[in-house]
Design an enzyme around this catalytic site. Structure first.
Site, PDB file in Angstrom:
ATOM      1  N   GLY A   1     -35.254  75.093  30.638  1.00 48.26           N
ATOM      2  CA  GLY A   1     -36.266  74.228  30.031  1.00 48.26           C
ATOM      3  C   GLY A   1     -37.584  74.278  30.775  1.00 48.26           C
ATOM      4  O   GLY A   1     -37.732  74.960  31.784  1.00 48.26           O
TER       5      GLY A   1
ATOM      6  N   GLY B   1     -52.205  81.421  44.673  1.00 44.47           N
ATOM      7  CA  GLY B   1     -51.158  81.722  45.661  1.00 44.47           C
ATOM      8  C   GLY B   1     -51.265  80.960  46.968  1.00 44.47           C
ATOM      9  O   GLY B   1     -50.797  81.439  48.007  1.00 44.47           O
ATOM     10  N   THR B   2     -51.798  79.737  46.922  1.00 41.89           N
ATOM     11  CA  THR B   2     -51.862  78.979  48.183  1.00 41.89           C
ATOM     12  C   THR B   2     -50.474  78.482  48.608  1.00 41.89           C
ATOM     13  O   THR B   2     -50.209  78.359  49.803  1.00 41.89           O
ATOM     14  CB  THR B   2     -52.856  77.801  48.108  1.00 41.89           C
TER      15      THR B   2
ATOM     16  N   HIS C   1     -44.035  71.774  40.835  1.00 37.41           N
ATOM     17  CA  HIS C   1     -44.811  71.247  39.710  1.00 37.41           C
ATOM     18  C   HIS C   1     -45.737  70.135  40.208  1.00 37.41           C
ATOM     19  O   HIS C   1     -45.297  69.262  40.968  1.00 37.41           O
ATOM     20  CB  HIS C   1     -43.850  70.691  38.640  1.00 37.41           C
TER      21      HIS C   1
HETATM   22  C1  GRF Z   1     -49.488  74.475  41.903  1.00 40.24           C
HETATM   23  O1  GRF Z   1     -50.001  73.171  41.853  1.00 40.24           O
HETATM   24  C2  GRF Z   1     -48.269  74.622  41.041  1.00 40.24           C
HETATM   25  O2  GRF Z   1     -47.418  73.521  41.085  1.00 40.24           O
HETATM   26  C3  GRF Z   1     -48.905  74.755  39.687  1.00 40.24           C
HETATM   27  O3  GRF Z   1     -49.989  75.638  39.902  1.00 40.24           O
HETATM   28  C4  GRF Z   1     -50.426  75.473  41.242  1.00 40.24           C
HETATM   29  C5  GRF Z   1     -50.384  76.822  41.901  1.00 40.24           C
HETATM   30  O4  GRF Z   1     -51.204  76.871  43.022  1.00 40.24           O
HETATM   31  N1  GRF Z   1     -47.987  75.210  38.694  1.00 40.24           N
HETATM   32  P1  GRF Z   1     -51.257  78.142  43.977  1.00 40.24           P
HETATM   33  O5  GRF Z   1     -51.353  79.397  43.085  1.00 40.24           O
HETATM   34  O6  GRF Z   1     -50.012  78.144  44.809  1.00 40.24           O
HETATM   35  O7  GRF Z   1     -52.499  77.954  44.781  1.00 40.24           O
END
Ligand code: GRF
Length: 209
Positions: free
Chosen positions: A144, A15-16, A110
């Site tokens: 998708g 959750g950063t 992503h």
């Molecule tokens: C991010 O890089 C997101 O794009 C990917 O997982 C990571 C999640 O990081 N799907 P966080 O939980 O927000 O730290």
């Protein structure tokens, strides 16, 4: 033109990205605030971050439902209860179904430069392919896997000594800044979508859908 003041953020892990949105929305001039955080599992740092910020949370686990369609309906109902203008899937490791996608705009982030390396292992796959530049993509979600209209992208160099964890951390530093910037701009300026083309703000060209 859509606006995005009320955010429901969905998480599955650390959750950063959520934290970056919580921090940004502490300033009223940011234009958006996190009104609830949802997850598909318990005991994750993302939920703890929401509780610390006194933001309400909900958890919907797929295994608690007989069918995927039941889970889709349940999570859509939980999201709807908070009347979001925008749902942000920030490290949420599930594809959302029609009940959510049909009701709300969903922004997804992503850790690769789409359309290259979609899916759950974007960083690992980019590294294995030997690319020298990768990055992150903020997109509107569709049905998708990482296929929706792209809102913003930023490049990150791959270093020869990078492993997956190191590269992902470097991407996430950029990803958090990009996500905060895009969500704030969408909230303050609105956005339109014409086919695959997303425009933020009151720019000409393209019919609003
Ligand atoms: C991010 O890089 C997101 O794009 C990917 O997982 C990571 C999640 O990081 N799907 P966080 O939980 O927000 O730290």
């Amino acid at each position: 033109m859509s606006k995005a003041g009320r955010l429901v953020v969905l998480v599955s892990g650390s959750g950063t990205n959520l934290q970056a949105l919580l921090d940004a929305s502490a300033d009223p001039s940011y234009g958006a605030r996190v009104v609830a955080v949802g997850a598909d599992r318990d005991g994750i740092e993302g939920l703890a971050r929401a509780s610390k910020a006194e933001v309400p949370t909900f958890v919907e686990k797929l295994r608690d439902y007989a069918t995927r369609a039941d889970w889709d309906a349940a999570i859509a109902a939980k999201i709807a209860a908070y009347e979001p203008d925008l749902v942000v899937s920030a490290g949420f490791m599930k594809i959302l179904g029609a009940p959510t996608l049909g009701a709300f705009p969903v922004l997804n982030t992503h850790p690769a430069l789409l359309p290259s390396f979609p899916g759950a292992h974007g960083v690992r796959d980019a590294l294995a392919h030997g690319v020298k530049v990768t990055g992150c993509t903020v997109m509107l979600a569709d049905s998708g896997i990482d296929t929706g209209p792209i809102v913003a992208q930023e490049a990150v160099s791959v270093h020869p000594e990078d492993d997956e964890a190191e590269l992902h951390e470097r991407i996430k530093t950029v990803e958090r800044r990009l996500l905060v910037d895009i969500v704030g701009r969408m909230a303050r300026e609105g956005w339109t979508v014409s086919g695959r083309i997303v425009r933020i703000g009151n720019q000409s060209g393209g019919e609003s859908t």
